[in-house]
Motif scaffolding. Sequence first.
Motif, mmCIF file in Angstrom:
data_model
loop_
_atom_site.group_PDB
_atom_site.id
_atom_site.type_symbol
_atom_site.label_atom_id
_atom_site.label_comp_id
_atom_site.label_asym_id
_atom_site.label_seq_id
_atom_site.Cartn_x
_atom_site.Cartn_y
_atom_site.Cartn_z
ATOM 1 N N LEU A 274 31.535 47.954 26.472
ATOM 2 C CA LEU A 274 30.914 47.396 26.538
ATOM 3 C C LEU A 274 29.560 46.395 27.802
ATOM 4 C CD1 LEU A 274 28.882 45.930 24.442
ATOM 5 C CD2 LEU A 274 30.674 43.640 24.128
ATOM 6 N N LYS A 275 29.058 46.673 28.497
ATOM 7 C CA LYS A 275 29.005 45.780 29.721
ATOM 8 C C LYS A 275 29.215 44.692 29.806
ATOM 9 C CE LYS A 275 23.872 44.662 29.946
ATOM 10 N NZ LYS A 275 22.917 44.832 30.097
ATOM 11 N N GLN A 276 29.011 43.841 29.297
ATOM 12 C CA GLN A 276 29.943 42.055 28.887
ATOM 13 C C GLN A 276 31.274 42.405 29.749
ATOM 14 O OE1 GLN A 276 27.659 43.270 26.901
ATOM 15 N NE2 GLN A 276 25.531 41.750 26.490
ATOM 16 N N THR B 182 34.845 41.431 23.509
ATOM 17 C CA THR B 182 34.173 42.844 23.503
ATOM 18 C C THR B 182 34.702 43.437 23.081
ATOM 19 O OG1 THR B 182 36.090 41.819 25.570
ATOM 20 C CG2 THR B 182 33.609 41.288 25.857
ATOM 21 N N ARG C 297 32.829 40.836 32.630
ATOM 22 C CA ARG C 297 32.310 39.713 33.168
ATOM 23 C C ARG C 297 33.313 39.119 32.253
ATOM 24 N NH1 ARG C 297 27.335 39.545 32.638
ATOM 25 N NH2 ARG C 297 27.447 38.618 30.354
#
Length: 113
Positions: free
Chosen positions: A48-50, A44, A53
């Motif tokens: 970054l959107k991920q 990542t 998580r």
Amino acid sequence: MKLYQMKVKSTFLNGLILEEVYIVQTPGFESETFPQHVFKLNKTLYGLKQAPRAWYEKLSSFLLKNGFEREKVGITLFRKNYDSQLLLVQVYMDDIIFGATHKMLCEIFSKLM
């Protein structure tokens, strides 16, 4: 119970991503050989959107492997019992807040991290 806070500076650079994610070449880091290509990410990046998580999955997996239990009240709260003593760990983005009924447990946790 005394509380401590720990800020993780490389939070969003340590998560592994399961999806295929491609990014355009960053200005100043363009490939001279392949200037029109995109990069495939293996880990990542900040923004970054991920990333949050992936970071949480890595951290929670680490805590569970080291004897912590996830609380039912909230999935970001972890607990570990040492005989009659208690250590609590709360994760919020790149902050980890922890406290214990005995100062030595906080020192052990700091070294573990």
